[in-house]
Motif scaffolding. Structure first.
Motif, PDB file in Angstrom:
ATOM      1  N   PHE A 154       0.847  -1.184   0.000  1.00 25.59           N
ATOM      2  CA  PHE A 154       0.000   0.000   0.000  1.00 25.59           C
ATOM      3  C   PHE A 154       0.883   1.234   0.000  1.00 25.59           C
ATOM      4  O   PHE A 154       2.080   1.166   0.296  1.00 25.59           O
ATOM      5  CB  PHE A 154      -0.922   0.019   1.226  1.00 25.59           C
ATOM      6  CG  PHE A 154      -0.190  -0.092   2.542  1.00 25.59           C
ATOM      7  CD1 PHE A 154       0.416   1.023   3.130  1.00 25.59           C
ATOM      8  CD2 PHE A 154      -0.086  -1.312   3.192  1.00 25.59           C
ATOM      9  CE1 PHE A 154       1.107   0.918   4.322  1.00 25.59           C
ATOM     10  CE2 PHE A 154       0.608  -1.427   4.399  1.00 25.59           C
ATOM     11  CZ  PHE A 154       1.204  -0.302   4.956  1.00 25.59           C
ATOM     12  N   SER A 155       0.296   2.356  -0.343  1.00 30.71           N
ATOM     13  CA  SER A 155       0.977   3.643  -0.272  1.00 30.71           C
ATOM     14  C   SER A 155       0.292   4.501   0.780  1.00 30.71           C
ATOM     15  O   SER A 155      -0.766   4.134   1.297  1.00 30.71           O
ATOM     16  CB  SER A 155       0.899   4.355  -1.628  1.00 30.71           C
ATOM     17  OG  SER A 155      -0.457   4.675  -1.933  1.00 30.71           O
ATOM     18  N   ARG A 156       0.902   5.651   1.079  1.00 32.96           N
ATOM     19  CA  ARG A 156       0.254   6.563   2.014  1.00 32.96           C
ATOM     20  C   ARG A 156      -1.089   7.042   1.452  1.00 32.96           C
ATOM     21  O   ARG A 156      -2.037   7.251   2.198  1.00 32.96           O
ATOM     22  CB  ARG A 156       1.164   7.769   2.293  1.00 32.96           C
ATOM     23  CG  ARG A 156       0.602   8.710   3.364  1.00 32.96           C
ATOM     24  CD  ARG A 156       0.508   8.024   4.724  1.00 32.96           C
ATOM     25  NE  ARG A 156      -0.601   8.533   5.532  1.00 32.96           N
ATOM     26  CZ  ARG A 156      -0.888   8.111   6.751  1.00 32.96           C
ATOM     27  NH1 ARG A 156      -0.169   7.160   7.301  1.00 32.96           N
ATOM     28  NH2 ARG A 156      -1.902   8.602   7.414  1.00 32.96           N
ATOM     29  N   GLU A 157      -1.173   7.161   0.154  1.00 29.59           N
ATOM     30  CA  GLU A 157      -2.436   7.563  -0.470  1.00 29.59           C
ATOM     31  C   GLU A 157      -3.514   6.507  -0.212  1.00 29.59           C
ATOM     32  O   GLU A 157      -4.679   6.842   0.012  1.00 29.59           O
ATOM     33  CB  GLU A 157      -2.237   7.756  -1.974  1.00 29.59           C
ATOM     34  CG  GLU A 157      -1.439   9.000  -2.351  1.00 29.59           C
ATOM     35  CD  GLU A 157       0.053   8.863  -2.024  1.00 29.59           C
ATOM     36  OE1 GLU A 157       0.542   7.704  -1.945  1.00 29.59           O
ATOM     37  OE2 GLU A 157       0.705   9.904  -1.832  1.00 29.59           O
ATOM     38  N   ASP A 158      -3.121   5.238  -0.238  1.00 35.34           N
ATOM     39  CA  ASP A 158      -4.081   4.169   0.062  1.00 35.34           C
ATOM     40  C   ASP A 158      -4.578   4.280   1.499  1.00 35.34           C
ATOM     41  O   ASP A 158      -5.769   4.063   1.779  1.00 35.34           O
ATOM     42  CB  ASP A 158      -3.440   2.793  -0.149  1.00 35.34           C
ATOM     43  CG  ASP A 158      -3.074   2.530  -1.592  1.00 35.34           C
ATOM     44  OD1 ASP A 158      -3.797   3.023  -2.478  1.00 35.34           O
ATOM     45  OD2 ASP A 158      -2.055   1.845  -1.821  1.00 35.34           O
ATOM     46  N   ILE A 159      -3.658   4.616   2.415  1.00 36.93           N
ATOM     47  CA  ILE A 159      -4.041   4.767   3.816  1.00 36.93           C
ATOM     48  C   ILE A 159      -5.007   5.934   3.967  1.00 36.93           C
ATOM     49  O   ILE A 159      -6.055   5.825   4.608  1.00 36.93           O
ATOM     50  CB  ILE A 159      -2.793   4.981   4.703  1.00 36.93           C
ATOM     51  CG1 ILE A 159      -1.924   3.728   4.707  1.00 36.93           C
ATOM     52  CG2 ILE A 159      -3.203   5.340   6.127  1.00 36.93           C
ATOM     53  CD1 ILE A 159      -0.623   3.885   5.465  1.00 36.93           C
ATOM     54  N   ASP A 160      -4.656   7.071   3.360  1.00 33.39           N
ATOM     55  CA  ASP A 160      -5.514   8.254   3.472  1.00 33.39           C
ATOM     56  C   ASP A 160      -6.886   8.012   2.865  1.00 33.39           C
ATOM     57  O   ASP A 160      -7.890   8.558   3.326  1.00 33.39           O
ATOM     58  CB  ASP A 160      -4.848   9.447   2.793  1.00 33.39           C
ATOM     59  CG  ASP A 160      -3.575   9.887   3.506  1.00 33.39           C
ATOM     60  OD1 ASP A 160      -3.444   9.571   4.709  1.00 33.39           O
ATOM     61  OD2 ASP A 160      -2.727  10.537   2.875  1.00 33.39           O
ATOM     62  N   ALA A 161      -6.941   7.175   1.839  1.00 31.83           N
ATOM     63  CA  ALA A 161      -8.208   6.905   1.174  1.00 31.83           C
ATOM     64  C   ALA A 161      -9.167   6.103   2.048  1.00 31.83           C
ATOM     65  O   ALA A 161     -10.362   6.040   1.762  1.00 31.83           O
ATOM     66  CB  ALA A 161      -7.960   6.154  -0.138  1.00 31.83           C
ATOM     67  N   CYS A 162      -8.646   5.510   3.127  1.00 26.80           N
ATOM     68  CA  CYS A 162      -9.507   4.753   4.036  1.00 26.80           C
ATOM     69  C   CYS A 162     -10.481   5.666   4.773  1.00 26.80           C
ATOM     70  O   CYS A 162     -11.503   5.216   5.293  1.00 26.80           O
ATOM     71  CB  CYS A 162      -8.660   3.985   5.055  1.00 26.80           C
ATOM     72  SG  CYS A 162      -7.629   2.697   4.340  1.00 26.80           S
ATOM     73  N   VAL A 259      -3.719  -1.352   5.830  1.00 29.93           N
ATOM     74  CA  VAL A 259      -4.916  -1.023   5.053  1.00 29.93           C
ATOM     75  C   VAL A 259      -5.957  -2.135   5.154  1.00 29.93           C
ATOM     76  O   VAL A 259      -7.155  -1.874   5.266  1.00 29.93           O
ATOM     77  CB  VAL A 259      -4.548  -0.750   3.585  1.00 29.93           C
ATOM     78  CG1 VAL A 259      -5.801  -0.566   2.733  1.00 29.93           C
ATOM     79  CG2 VAL A 259      -3.677   0.501   3.497  1.00 29.93           C
ATOM     80  N   LYS A 263      -9.980  -1.709   6.661  1.00 23.62           N
ATOM     81  CA  LYS A 263     -11.193  -2.031   5.917  1.00 23.62           C
ATOM     82  C   LYS A 263     -12.114  -2.967   6.684  1.00 23.62           C
ATOM     83  O   LYS A 263     -13.227  -3.234   6.268  1.00 23.62           O
ATOM     84  CB  LYS A 263     -10.813  -2.664   4.579  1.00 23.62           C
ATOM     85  CG  LYS A 263     -10.095  -1.704   3.625  1.00 23.62           C
ATOM     86  CD  LYS A 263      -9.715  -2.397   2.336  1.00 23.62           C
ATOM     87  CE  LYS A 263      -8.996  -1.433   1.393  1.00 23.62           C
ATOM     88  NZ  LYS A 263      -8.561  -2.111   0.148  1.00 23.62           N
TER      89      LYS A 263
END
Length: 494
Positions: A154-162, A259, A263
């Motif tokens: 995952f990327s930080r963007e994936d984390i923020d998208a949570c 991540v 979820k």
């Protein structure tokens, strides 16, 4: 005999005038007054890294990874003053420094009862600040990632998208998932007669585990997946105190599952087979997903848990952050001296520590007698999960003190800040972690209570009733009344 314990060595870290533990309680003077000592140790061993299986069960991913961690012990000098109780705290790492929040909340109770306190580093993101404080003292600490050749999925963007608050503390060089075995093995060692056990001569009888905020989420994950040490589901602990868990933030079993974990459903106690008290402030009750997952209180074999909402308190308060550390030079050395950044005149100063002390005493009483503490109604919430306020601006319901039922001001779970000054949510102009208070006008207080002497009689009667219910300890009743009177006088009641 120790059960599959993989701690190979315990070494005391020598304390001198020049080298001493980070956030040492000894320097404040109250340990000496209570005739308590403080020692810090390295623990050396190996730990498994676990992963979540296809069916949701926990299984070993990587075995026997070497580590070096640290823990601190505070204990009565005279063994005959030891209560038999040991409190182990999962030290909070959210601010990238070691915050012994449960010690700060309840040390007065621990000292007057003669309990032993053990705080264990719970996450490697704090190692940098420990070394900034004293590079040589903490040079041996090691949580090396055995899978660091494998990149995060995952990327930080994936984390923020949570859409959730997840600390930005993932680092490929270390692995947070080593903690579960560290905690289990240290606890088992402390309960044993093994010569490596630094408190073996005290012969502990009762051991409880506690943690605040992110560490409370660690505790919930631990209860659900790691607290039972054999096929008979025997608990390694006699009880748990889960404090202020932000329930929207689940704890991954290893940092590669950050991540994946976000979820899944919110943090929820699945079962707890020993006495457990959960308490939360208005911040967690209103904002962090609790309304959907709190189970009814129980004192049954599979779910022994009592839950409290503390009305009036926000997640951080001046009493539990600013007042304790004061102008601590060691905090200044690492660039982290807790402060209030809100634009409101008064930070939230709700005396949550008085209620926390009672909860520890009630927990041990429950463990020793089988009698559960008296339950309490929850804070009332609307359809959006927001706390319902009374005409004076304070939440309705919850565990209350005289400061809420005979208020001299309104308590808020947020404070107003400039955009960019909110550490967790910099895009917001409100800090939902550190609340504030708004005092009532002098004229309003006079109309409500008449005189300071009349107000004294009201808060004394209310506090005595709370003592009878077990919500306030008798030894703390006078200080609670004094706090109420101080505020009333400060705000103009004569």
């Amino acid at each position: 005999m120790l059960y599959n314990n993989k701690i190979s060595k315990i070494k005391e870290i020598e304390t001198t005038d020049q080298s001493y533990p980070f956030s040492s309680a000894k320097k404040y003077g109250y340990l000496e007054e209570a005739r308590y000592d403080e020692k810090e140790y390295y623990m050396y061993g190996t730990a498994n890294v676990y992963k979540t299986g296809e069916d949701g069960s926990i299984e070993v991913w990587t075995g026997d990874t070497p580590y070096v961690n640290r823990f601190i012990v505070r204990y009565p000098r005279e063994k005959e003053k030891f209560s038999g109780n040991v409190v182990i705290e999962i030290i909070n790492p959210t601010s990238f420094m070691e915050i012994e929040r449960m010690w700060i909340l309840a040390y007065k109770e621990f000292l007057r009862k003669g309990d032993i306190y053990v705080g264990i580093t719970s996450k490697p993101n704090t190692i940098d600040s420990l070394r900034k404080f004293d590079q040589e003292r903490y040079s041996e600490m090691n949580w090396s990632n055995p899978n660091k050749q494998q990149p995060f999925p995952f990327s930080r963007e994936d984390i923020d998208a949570c859409g959730l608050f997840i600390p930005d503390d993932q680092k490929i060089e270390y692995e947070t998932g080593l903690f579960w075995d560290m905690l289990t093995d240290l606890t088992e060692l402390l309960r044993s007669d093994d010569e490596k056990n630094p408190i073996r001569s005290y012969h502990p009888q009762t051991v409880v585990l506690t943690g605040w905020s992110q560490s409370a989420n660690y505790l919930v994950r631990y209860i659900n997946d790691f607290a039972y040490r054999d096929e008979n589901r025997q608990s390694l602990y006699d009880g748990f105190l889960v404090a202020a868990p932000p329930r929207h933030l689940a704890t991954p079993v290893n940092q590669y599952e950050t991540v994946l974990c976000a979820k899944k459903e919110c943090v929820k106690l699945k079962q707890v087979k020993v006495p457990c008290i959960v308490f939360q402030t208005e911040s967690e009750n209103a904002l962090f997903g609790t309304k959907d997952i709190v189970r009814p209180d129980g004192n049954e074999q599979e779910f022994m848990c009592v839950h409290y909402d503390i009305a009036g308190a926000s997640h951080d308060t001046a009493e539990t952050m600013i007042a304790y550390y004061k102008e601590d030079e060691d905090m200044k050395r690492i660039g982290f001296l807790p402060s209030y950044s809100g634009k409101n005149k008064e930070p939230n100063r709700y005396p949550i520590q008085i209620l926390a002390a009672a909860m520890f005493r009630n927990l041990f009483y429950w463990i020793h007698t089988g009698v559960a503490p008296q339950p309490c109604e929850r804070i009332q919430v609307d359809s959006k999960g927001e706390n319902i306020k009374d005409a004076l601006g304070n939440s309705i319901g919850g565990l209350r003190t005289c400061l809420l039922d005979y208020p001299t001001g309104s308590f808020y779970l947020y404070s107003d800040v400039n955009v960019g000054e909110n550490g967790m949510f910099p895009e917001l102009n409100k800090d939902f972690v550190f609340g504030h208070e708004e005092a009532f006008p002098k004229e309003m207080l006079k109309r409500m209570y008449g005189s300071l002497e009349h107000y004294r009689s009201l808060v004394e009667q209310h506090t005595w009733k709370q003592v009878m219910k077990g919500y306030v300890i008798r030894e703390d009743a006078a200080s609670l009344v004094d706090e109420a009177l101080r505020r009333a006088k400060e705000r103009g009641l004569e």
